[in-house]
Design a protein around this motif. Structure first.
Motif, short mmCIF file in Angstrom:
data_model
loop_
_atom_site.label_atom_id
_atom_site.label_comp_id
_atom_site.label_asym_id
_atom_site.label_seq_id
_atom_site.Cartn_x
_atom_site.Cartn_y
_atom_site.Cartn_z
N LYS A 204 40.68 26.54 36.53
CA LYS A 204 41.54 27.72 36.62
C LYS A 204 40.72 29.00 36.79
N VAL B 79 39.81 29.32 40.38
CA VAL B 79 40.92 29.81 41.20
C VAL B 79 41.07 31.31 41.06
N ASP B 80 41.04 31.78 39.81
CA ASP B 80 41.21 33.22 39.55
C ASP B 80 40.09 34.03 40.20
N ARG C 11 37.00 33.06 41.90
CA ARG C 11 36.37 32.77 43.20
C ARG C 11 37.36 32.82 44.34
N LEU C 12 38.51 32.17 44.20
CA LEU C 12 39.44 32.12 45.32
C LEU C 12 40.26 33.40 45.46
N CYS C 13 40.81 33.87 44.34
CA CYS C 13 41.70 35.04 44.42
C CYS C 13 40.94 36.36 44.44
N MET C 14 39.78 36.40 43.76
CA MET C 14 39.10 37.69 43.57
C MET C 14 37.72 37.77 44.20
N ASP C 15 37.31 36.73 44.94
CA ASP C 15 36.05 36.80 45.70
C ASP C 15 34.83 37.06 44.81
#
Length: 361
Positions: A249, A252-253, A255-259
């Motif tokens: 999770k 996801v928060d 790396r994926l959503c916030m780069d």
């Protein structure tokens, strides 16, 4: 399609396993009782530290800490790993192991991070406790969890006052029958009463321990954290976060959503007792970043301490709660503009909804 999605995430972020899982998601017991990564074994510490030790990441900075009195400390990934290994062996010598619930009642210190990861490393369950809790709140949560150990400090600075956390644990211990051991980190050199057989100094336990230690292999959905809700609106409830669930999770928060990128510096002024503390302690090493952590409050000893920390530690990811922003508003925009905040690339908010005035400010 949760099974497809989470399997894709796990593979994308490269979460490591000792034994690969055979089934991503098993809901045969009902949707309320899912089992994740069935057959797989792992450990959060395998992903946060172990995998970095044979790479150049070992020499990078993993934490940058500042005390309320201005003292600063910095640890590399290699230093943190050594501290975690020594701490894990000390915990094992005290008889702790897989499944044991160990509370963490400390301010945000480098040693707090090492303790959290050491508890996870041996397969025990970390139970963070807010360092502002009184004895009653500590007793309620430790009894609910059946906690067998607690890591605390002799004291901490809070707005210039010396707050003696060990005294709170002493008061609570009499009402927690499951508690076997108390481990005390020396932070302020406070005069501290130690109960023979139960209480141990952190530095003495770790003195002769090796800087290498085996990481416990646990089922993928083995409990990692037992985090309690605040209890503001009713009885506090314990929430389980697992060795596969929490790192996935976070990925996801951040790396994926916030780069979030390797080398980014994340500051989120919080306490180890809420979920944000473990989020930093586990999330930044997992994603090869640096956690910027501090003892004390955001506006003491100087009103703009929060922004000065961002400036001095070159924070790229800044976590806030609307409460902090509202507290800063009384100092005016002039106080904010004194600092160089050009390093910040992302702002993250948590904890409560925004009100318009604070958001616009």
């Amino acid at each position: 399609e949760p099974a497809w999605f989470w399997d894709a995430v796990i593979r994308y972020v490269g979460l490591q396993f000792y034994t690969p899982y055979s089934t991503v998601l098993d809901t045969s017991r009902g949707i309320a009782w899912p089992r994740w990564c069935v057959g797989g074994t792992t450990n959060a510490v395998l992903n946060c530290l172990d995998r970095h030790m044979a790479t150049p990441v070992r020499e990078q900075e993993v934490l940058s800490w500042e005390g309320e009195d201005g003292v600063r400390r910095s640890w590399s990934y290699g230093r943190l790993n050594a501290e975690v290994c020594r701490s894990a062996e000390a915990l094992r010598d005290l008889g702790f192991g897989k499944g044991d619930v160990i509370s963490l009642y400390t301010p945000f210190l480098p040693e707090s991070v090492a303790a959290l990861l050491a508890i996870a490393k041996i397969g025990a369950v970390v139970m963070p406790l807010f360092s502002g809790f009184g004895a009653g709140a500590v007793v309620e949560r430790m009894n609910d969890a059946g906690a067998v150990g607690v890591v605390t400090v002799d004291g901490t600075l809070r707005r210039g006052n010396r707050v003696r956390l060990k005294q709170v644990i002493d008061e609570a211990a009499a009402a927690v029958p499951t508690l076997r051991k108390t481990i005390v980190i020396r932070n302020l050199d406070e005069k501290t009463q130690m109960k023979a057989g139960r209480d141990h100094w952190w530095h003495e336990l770790r003195e002769d321990q090796p800087e290498e230690s085996e990481t416990a292999e646990v089922p993928a959905d083995h409990p990692l954290l037992l985090v309690y809700t605040s209890g503001t609106t009713g009885k506090s409830k314990g929430c389980i976060l697992t060795h596969v669930g929490f790192p996935t999770k976070i990925a996801v928060d951040l790396r994926l959503c916030m780069d979030f990128r390797p080398g980014d510096g994340l500051m989120w002024m919080s306490d180890m007792g809420w979920v944000v503390g473990p989020y930093l302690a586990l999330g930044t090493p997992w994603l090869e970043g640096t956690m910027v952590i501090a003892e004390g409050g955001p506006d003491y000893p100087e009103p703009g301490r929060f922004w000065r920390l961002v400036q001095d530690h070159r924070v790229t990811y800044l976590g806030v709660a609307p409460t902090i922003i509202r507290s800063q508003m009384r100092y005016g925009v002039e106080g904010l503009n004194r600092y160089d905040l050009s390093s910040v690339r992302m702002g993250i908010s948590t904890g409560e909804p925004w009100n318009p005035d604070a958001w616009l400010w």
